[in-house]
Structures are given as structure tokens and as C-alpha cells.
Write a protein that holds these residues in place. Structure first.
Motif, short mmCIF file in Angstrom:
data_model
loop_
_atom_site.label_atom_id
_atom_site.label_comp_id
_atom_site.label_asym_id
_atom_site.label_seq_id
_atom_site.Cartn_x
_atom_site.Cartn_y
_atom_site.Cartn_z
N UNK A 164 2.53 -6.35 18.82
CA UNK A 164 2.72 -6.68 17.92
C UNK A 164 4.96 -6.78 18.01
N UNK A 165 5.27 -5.61 18.71
CA UNK A 165 6.77 -5.91 19.26
C UNK A 165 6.82 -5.94 20.24
N UNK A 166 5.96 -6.53 21.18
CA UNK A 166 6.32 -7.11 22.45
C UNK A 166 5.55 -9.07 22.25
N UNK A 167 6.09 -9.52 22.95
CA UNK A 167 5.97 -10.61 23.45
C UNK A 167 5.27 -10.82 24.35
N UNK A 192 3.70 4.41 18.07
CA UNK A 192 4.47 4.13 17.53
C UNK A 192 5.12 3.17 16.31
N UNK A 193 3.73 1.61 15.71
CA UNK A 193 3.61 1.09 15.37
C UNK A 193 2.89 1.72 13.65
N UNK A 194 2.86 2.50 14.35
CA UNK A 194 2.28 3.45 12.65
C UNK A 194 3.41 3.12 11.57
N UNK A 195 5.31 2.99 12.06
CA UNK A 195 6.59 3.68 11.46
C UNK A 195 6.92 2.02 11.05
N UNK A 196 6.54 0.86 11.60
CA UNK A 196 6.41 -0.52 11.16
C UNK A 196 6.39 -0.55 9.54
N UNK A 203 -1.32 -3.57 5.31
CA UNK A 203 -2.24 -2.89 5.67
C UNK A 203 -2.72 -1.87 4.20
N UNK A 204 -1.21 -1.88 3.14
CA UNK A 204 -2.15 -1.71 2.03
C UNK A 204 -1.98 -2.76 0.96
N UNK A 205 -2.32 -3.46 1.26
CA UNK A 205 -2.58 -4.90 0.69
C UNK A 205 -4.45 -5.51 0.16
N UNK A 206 -4.86 -4.38 2.24
CA UNK A 206 -6.16 -4.72 3.08
C UNK A 206 -7.49 -3.64 1.88
N UNK A 207 -6.30 -1.94 2.77
CA UNK A 207 -6.88 -1.35 2.24
C UNK A 207 -6.98 -0.19 3.74
N UNK A 208 -6.03 -1.24 4.74
CA UNK A 208 -6.22 -0.35 5.73
C UNK A 208 -4.88 -0.09 6.25
N UNK A 209 -4.90 0.67 7.79
CA UNK A 209 -3.80 1.08 7.79
C UNK A 209 -2.69 0.71 8.78
N UNK A 210 -1.08 0.57 8.74
CA UNK A 210 -0.74 -0.08 9.46
C UNK A 210 -0.95 -0.53 10.91
#
Length: 277
Positions: A164-167, A192-196, A203-210
Motif C-alpha cells: 500500500x505504500x509502494x506503487x 511496518x504497515x501496521x503503524x499506518x 480496519x476499525x470500520x470493518x472489524x479487521x486489522x490494518x
């Protein structure tokens, strides 16, 4: 839990979610492979350079799942790209993995002085003789992919860092119309994307982790495959659970992820090619 979909074209039919095995070795490596297959994974990715092909092969054998039901990938290291060295590497991989064929065989990294026509010819020969079902490349920038095509090569897959941070839009635009699967390694930015915050909020919106959001964002894309490394059963299951998000991410979610910076490369060793070439 939704079943793992495949990326399918005239060139390849590959499960979109696989198990990456970099740094998984010894008893832990074998156990990780057995665990993943037990949970429903059918795509396992390894490489000669990983030094774990024997453990991967043992894990597949111990799983009780027929070899024909497993999609198995390995790779030849960039120091072994002379035709005879490729053939030796492939023979060694097959022996260590305990199989008589690979579903996919990749050139792991390019090198500046490689004989690309000879490599394409050798990889195609391996396919023609049945030692590999399909061949492809890894870490090739667009210019090299175009050269492979100019040589008449028809790689089935391109494996590159993608998250998600590299095109990888340029490569996707090349691969999709040709039916080439783009396999994302380090699809979670090595954790490291866990900190985004953007991913965490979705994730919170859908009940999942980032991280599950980041993985689902990749897997919902046409002809994109992801191979997150996961040694723990809980993590392997969490990655499988991300499949439930594929149809839940809405247009606003996708737009928010698409708007994130896309220039954060995690894997860039000193022998890397010019990524913009």
C-alpha cells in the motif's frame, strides 16, 4: 472463511494468496509450511537462496496433501544465471524439495551483465522439458520486462515488492494485458504497515486489522498475488481471514488507500536494478 481465489490467464493459474518462506528454516520452517497447508494454503513460495527448500519439501510431504494440489515456486539466484548454472540450480531445487517439477520457476534478481537471450532460452527449455510448468522473473523493472518480451519470452509471473505504500502501476499496466501475474512480496511492508493510521481506521470500520486491510487491498486487484511470510498459525489464519474483506472495502476505503504515499521501498539491496529503468 472464503476460499482462496486464483489469478487466471492463458499463461498461469495461481492461488492469489500464498505463503512466503523467506527466513523460515529448520524445524520452524517445516512446521510453518505444514500449518499453512493444514489451514488451506495451496501456494508455497521459496528460493534456492533462502536455504530452506529441504524444509519446505518436508512440510509439503508431511501435510498429506497431494503434490498436484500444491502450487510450488522456487527461484534461481542472480549469481547463477549462466545456462548451465540455471540448470544446476533447478536440479538442486527439485532434489531438495523432493519433487520432479516446479509449478513456477523464477529468476530471483537480474544482473547487469546477464545474457538475457540465453536466460530466456534456458527457462523456456526447462518448461518445454516438463521440469517447470511455468517460468517467470522477479525484481525486473519495466525496461527489462520489455526486453524479455522483445526476445519472444512469455513469462507467466513477475514477483516484486508491492504494498500500500509502494506503487507498481507501470508494471501492472504491462503485466495485466499480457496475462502475467504480479506477485507481491513484502505485501505488508514487513509488518511496518501496521503503524499506518489510514489502514487502521479502515480496519476499525470493518472489524479487521490494518494489516488485513492492506492485504485485502492487494488481493482484490486483478492478476495480483500476495505471499506474506507467516511462521505463526495465528498470523497465517489472520491473512486468510483478510479474504473476507475483499467484497467489503468500499470506494471510499479504496480511494483512501490509493491516496497514501506510494514511494516507500523496503527491499533495495546493493545489487538491485535501476527500478525506474
Amino acid at each position: 472463511m472464503p476460499s482462496i481465489p486464483n489469478a487466471t490467464s492463458a499463461r498461469i493459474d495461481i492461488p492469489k494468496l500464498g505463503l512466503g518462506t523467506w527466513k523460515l528454516s529448520g524445524a520452524e520452517g517445516q512446521a510453518a509450511v505444514e500449518s499453512a497447508i493444514g489451514l488451506g494454503y495451496r501456494h508455497i513460495d521459496t528460493a534456492d537462496r533462502y536455504g530452506n527448500e529441504a524444509e519446505v519439501g518436508a512440510g509439503i510431504a508431511a501435510s498429506g496433501i497431494a503434490r498436484g494440489d500444491i502450487f510450488l515456486t522456487s527461484k534461481v539466484w542472480w549469481e547463477n544465471l549462466a545456462p548451465d548454472a540455471i540448470e544446476r540450480s533447478l536440479a538442486g531445487s527439485l532434489k531438495k524439495l523432493g519433487t520432479d517439477y516446479l509449478d513456477l520457476f523464477l529468476v530471483h534478481w537480474p544482473r547487469p551483465d546477464m545474457d538475457l537471450p540465453a536466460i530466456v532460452k534456458t527457462m523456456q527449455k526447462a518448461q518445454d522439458t516438463g521440469l517447470v510448468r511455468r517460468w517467470g522473473v522477479s525484481n525486473f523493472p519495466l525496461g527489462l520486462m520489455q526486453k524479455v518480451e522483445e526476445l519472444g519470452g512469455q513469462p507467466a509471473a513477475l514477483q516484486v515488492e508491492y504494498h500500500a505504500l509502494l506503487s507498481q502501476k507501470r508494471l501492472l499496466d504491462f503485466c495485466r494485458p499480457r496475462g502475467i501475474a504480479l506477485t507481491a512480496y513484502s505485501p505488508l511492508g514487513q509488518g511496518a504497515l501496521a503503524d499506518q493510521p489510514v489502514l487502521a481506521e479502515i480496519g476499525r470500520k470493518h472489524g479487521f486489522s490494518g494489516l488485513q486491510v492492506a492485504l485485502a487491498w492487494l488481493l482484490r486487484q486483478e492478476m495480483v498475488v500476495a505471499i506474506p511470510k507467516a511462521s505463526r498459525r495465528e498470523t497465517q489464519q489472520g491473512n486468510l481471514d483478510a479474504l473476507a474483506l475483499l467484497d467489503r472495502l468500499d470506494a471510499a476505503d479504496i480511494a483512501a488507500i490509493d491516496a497514501m504515499p506510494k514511494d516507500w521501498r523496503r527491499v533495495n539491496p546493493d545489487f538491485s536494478p535501476d527500478w525506474d529503468a
